[in-house]
Design an enzyme around this catalytic site. Structure first.
Site, PDB file in Angstrom:
ATOM      1  N   LYS A  36       0.855  -1.189   0.000  1.00 44.23           N
ATOM      2  CA  LYS A  36       0.000   0.000   0.000  1.00 44.23           C
ATOM      3  C   LYS A  36       0.889   1.236   0.000  1.00 44.23           C
ATOM      4  O   LYS A  36       1.764   1.379   0.854  1.00 44.23           O
ATOM      5  CB  LYS A  36      -0.898   0.034   1.239  1.00 44.23           C
ATOM      6  CG  LYS A  36      -1.769   1.282   1.285  1.00 44.23           C
ATOM      7  CD  LYS A  36      -2.730   1.257   2.462  1.00 44.23           C
ATOM      8  CE  LYS A  36      -2.201   1.890   3.709  1.00 44.23           C
ATOM      9  NZ  LYS A  36      -2.242   3.345   3.748  1.00 44.23           N
ATOM     10  N   ASP A  63      -3.497   4.237  -2.154  1.00 44.70           N
ATOM     11  CA  ASP A  63      -4.392   4.763  -1.105  1.00 44.70           C
ATOM     12  C   ASP A  63      -4.389   6.287  -1.157  1.00 44.70           C
ATOM     13  O   ASP A  63      -3.789   6.947  -0.307  1.00 44.70           O
ATOM     14  CB  ASP A  63      -3.877   4.234   0.241  1.00 44.70           C
ATOM     15  CG  ASP A  63      -4.712   4.676   1.431  1.00 44.70           C
ATOM     16  OD1 ASP A  63      -5.874   5.074   1.238  1.00 44.70           O
ATOM     17  OD2 ASP A  63      -4.179   4.615   2.559  1.00 44.70           O
ATOM     18  N   LYS A  65      -7.362   8.138  -1.532  1.00 44.01           N
ATOM     19  CA  LYS A  65      -8.610   8.638  -0.918  1.00 44.01           C
ATOM     20  C   LYS A  65      -9.153   9.874  -1.621  1.00 44.01           C
ATOM     21  O   LYS A  65      -9.294  10.942  -1.010  1.00 44.01           O
ATOM     22  CB  LYS A  65      -8.382   8.963   0.564  1.00 44.01           C
ATOM     23  CG  LYS A  65      -7.956   7.783   1.425  1.00 44.01           C
ATOM     24  CD  LYS A  65      -7.940   8.191   2.903  1.00 44.01           C
ATOM     25  CE  LYS A  65      -7.503   7.077   3.824  1.00 44.01           C
ATOM     26  NZ  LYS A  65      -6.079   6.746   3.769  1.00 44.01           N
ATOM     27  N   ASP A  68     -13.672  14.834  -4.213  1.00 39.87           N
ATOM     28  CA  ASP A  68     -13.812  16.098  -4.953  1.00 39.87           C
ATOM     29  C   ASP A  68     -15.113  16.012  -5.740  1.00 39.87           C
ATOM     30  O   ASP A  68     -15.874  15.052  -5.556  1.00 39.87           O
ATOM     31  CB  ASP A  68     -12.583  16.280  -5.871  1.00 39.87           C
ATOM     32  CG  ASP A  68     -12.229  17.753  -6.079  1.00 39.87           C
ATOM     33  OD1 ASP A  68     -13.155  18.544  -6.383  1.00 39.87           O
ATOM     34  OD2 ASP A  68     -11.049  18.108  -5.939  1.00 39.87           O
ATOM     35  N   THR A 123     -11.101   6.996  11.125  1.00 41.83           N
ATOM     36  CA  THR A 123     -11.138   6.509  12.508  1.00 41.83           C
ATOM     37  C   THR A 123     -10.569   7.542  13.480  1.00 41.83           C
ATOM     38  O   THR A 123     -10.699   7.383  14.693  1.00 41.83           O
ATOM     39  CB  THR A 123     -10.353   5.195  12.641  1.00 41.83           C
ATOM     40  OG1 THR A 123      -9.134   5.343  11.942  1.00 41.83           O
ATOM     41  CG2 THR A 123     -11.135   4.037  12.093  1.00 41.83           C
ATOM     42  N   ARG A 214       3.713  -1.162  10.409  1.00 34.77           N
ATOM     43  CA  ARG A 214       4.885  -1.248  11.290  1.00 34.77           C
ATOM     44  C   ARG A 214       5.219  -2.624  11.859  1.00 34.77           C
ATOM     45  O   ARG A 214       6.412  -2.916  12.040  1.00 34.77           O
ATOM     46  CB  ARG A 214       4.756  -0.189  12.394  1.00 34.77           C
ATOM     47  CG  ARG A 214       4.950   1.213  11.827  1.00 34.77           C
ATOM     48  CD  ARG A 214       4.394   2.283  12.724  1.00 34.77           C
ATOM     49  NE  ARG A 214       2.940   2.247  12.759  1.00 34.77           N
ATOM     50  CZ  ARG A 214       2.188   3.072  13.502  1.00 34.77           C
ATOM     51  NH1 ARG A 214       2.771   3.977  14.251  1.00 34.77           N
ATOM     52  NH2 ARG A 214       0.880   2.977  13.468  1.00 34.77           N
TER      53      ARG A 214
HETATM   54  O1  C5P Z   1       1.813   0.743  10.765  1.00 37.30           O
HETATM   55  P1  C5P Z   1       0.352   0.388  10.794  1.00 37.30           P
HETATM   56  O2  C5P Z   1       0.108  -1.102  10.743  1.00 37.30           O
HETATM   57  O3  C5P Z   1      -0.382   1.055  11.922  1.00 37.30           O
HETATM   58  O4  C5P Z   1      -0.197   0.981   9.412  1.00 37.30           O
HETATM   59  C1  C5P Z   1      -1.550   0.956   9.081  1.00 37.30           C
HETATM   60  C2  C5P Z   1      -1.797   1.661   7.784  1.00 37.30           C
HETATM   61  O5  C5P Z   1      -3.199   1.786   7.597  1.00 37.30           O
HETATM   62  C3  C5P Z   1      -1.259   3.083   7.717  1.00 37.30           C
HETATM   63  O6  C5P Z   1      -0.937   3.334   6.343  1.00 37.30           O
HETATM   64  C4  C5P Z   1      -2.413   3.931   8.155  1.00 37.30           C
HETATM   65  O7  C5P Z   1      -2.401   5.226   7.622  1.00 37.30           O
HETATM   66  C5  C5P Z   1      -3.578   3.153   7.568  1.00 37.30           C
HETATM   67  N1  C5P Z   1      -4.862   3.356   8.231  1.00 37.30           N
HETATM   68  C6  C5P Z   1      -5.054   3.125   9.580  1.00 37.30           C
HETATM   69  N2  C5P Z   1      -6.263   3.306  10.161  1.00 37.30           N
HETATM   70  C7  C5P Z   1      -7.280   3.714   9.415  1.00 37.30           C
HETATM   71  C8  C5P Z   1      -7.120   3.962   8.058  1.00 37.30           C
HETATM   72  C9  C5P Z   1      -5.886   3.764   7.488  1.00 37.30           C
HETATM   73  O8  C5P Z   1      -4.129   2.731  10.267  1.00 37.30           O
HETATM   74  N3  C5P Z   1      -8.449   3.851   9.984  1.00 37.30           N
END
Ligand code: C5P
Length: 234
Positions: A36, A63, A65, A68, A123, A214
């Site tokens: 992603k 991603d 998003k 517009d 979220t 992560r």
């Molecule tokens: O590092 P981590 O596992 O937290 O990454 C989650 C990914 O999903 C990031 O790119 C974050 O921006 C995205 N994301 C999220 N929660 C959401 C929407 C997107 O963590 N509600």
């Protein structure tokens, strides 16, 4: 382990650094289902860098998003399609006409058809934040309302948090795709994520695709971390 378990994992490469993203993606080929790339990467590096990562043969969730007027979103989708994303997204709050314009652009594309999904309620927004924007309903009710609108517009699914999987699955049926971030194996640091689930809990609840950053990218051994995660729910 099911042979397709790893294919459900899309690794979030949240970095503005193209070389870091490319080396992580290259290392993870065959160990995850895709990558992603979001606004942080795209704004820093542009479409050519996205193409380079897609070129290593990993399905790409772009991603961006989009949100517009319908004409502009359709144009943005058409500009994104040559990057051959496997998944593209828009904001459901852009409305039905905007989502349909995005879908029309995807349908008119002669190449492989990407999955087109929508973001419902970010979220990061609390019920109070929603009230301040004029939404006099709970976040959960607004998520379900926008998920229904997404399905009515003909899109393939939504991005949702782990705790939203069960209510959306129950309301919208088995064919609607649920792409879920906020995933943490028990052995990984939680970081800033709040409403987390383990990969197995999320898949058992009805998630189709797990977006994981992560726990994989921050590991000393990203390939081993990806394998361990796939084994846990496969
Ligand atoms: O590092 P981590 O596992 O937290 O990454 C989650 C990914 O999903 C990031 O790119 C974050 O921006 C995205 N994301 C999220 N929660 C959401 C929407 C997107 O963590 N509600």
């Amino acid at each position: 382990m099911s042979p397709n378990a790893k294919d459900r994992i899309f690794v979030a490469l949240d970095t503005p650094d193209a070389a870091t993203a490319l080396s992580l993606a290259t290392a993870l080929v065959g160990h995850v289902g895709g990558v992603k790339l979001g606004k942080e990467f795209f704004v820093a590096n542009g479409p050519d860098a996205v193409k380079k990562i897609a070129g290593i043969g990993m399905p790409l969730f772009l991603d961006l998003k989009f949100h517009d007027i319908p004409n502009t979103v359709a144009g943005a989708i058409r500009s994104a399609l040559p990057l051959q994303p496997a998944i593209l997204n828009v904001h459901a709050s852009g409305g039905r006409a905007m989502m349909q314009a995005a879908l029309d652009a995807v349908t008119a594309w002669s190449g492989p058809r990407p999955m087109l999904i929508a973001v419902t309620v970010l979220t990061s927004l609390s019920d109070d934040d929603l009230t301040a924007t004029g939404v006099n309903d709970t976040a959960e009710a607004q998520v379900l309302r926008l998920a229904r609108l997404t399905q009515a517009a003909g899109l393939d699914g939504v991005v949702c948090s782990p705790r939203e999987i069960a209510p959306i699955r129950a309301a919208l049926g088995p064919g609607f795709k649920l792409v879920v971030p906020g995933i943490r194996p028990e052995w990984a640091a939680v970081g800033d994520q709040k409403r987390i689930m383990t990969p197995r809990q999320a898949v058992d609840a009805g998630a189709d695709i797990l977006v994981i950053g992560r726990p994989i990218t921050g590991s000393d051994d990203p390939v081993a971390a990806a394998k361990r995660i796939a084994e846990e729910f496969g």
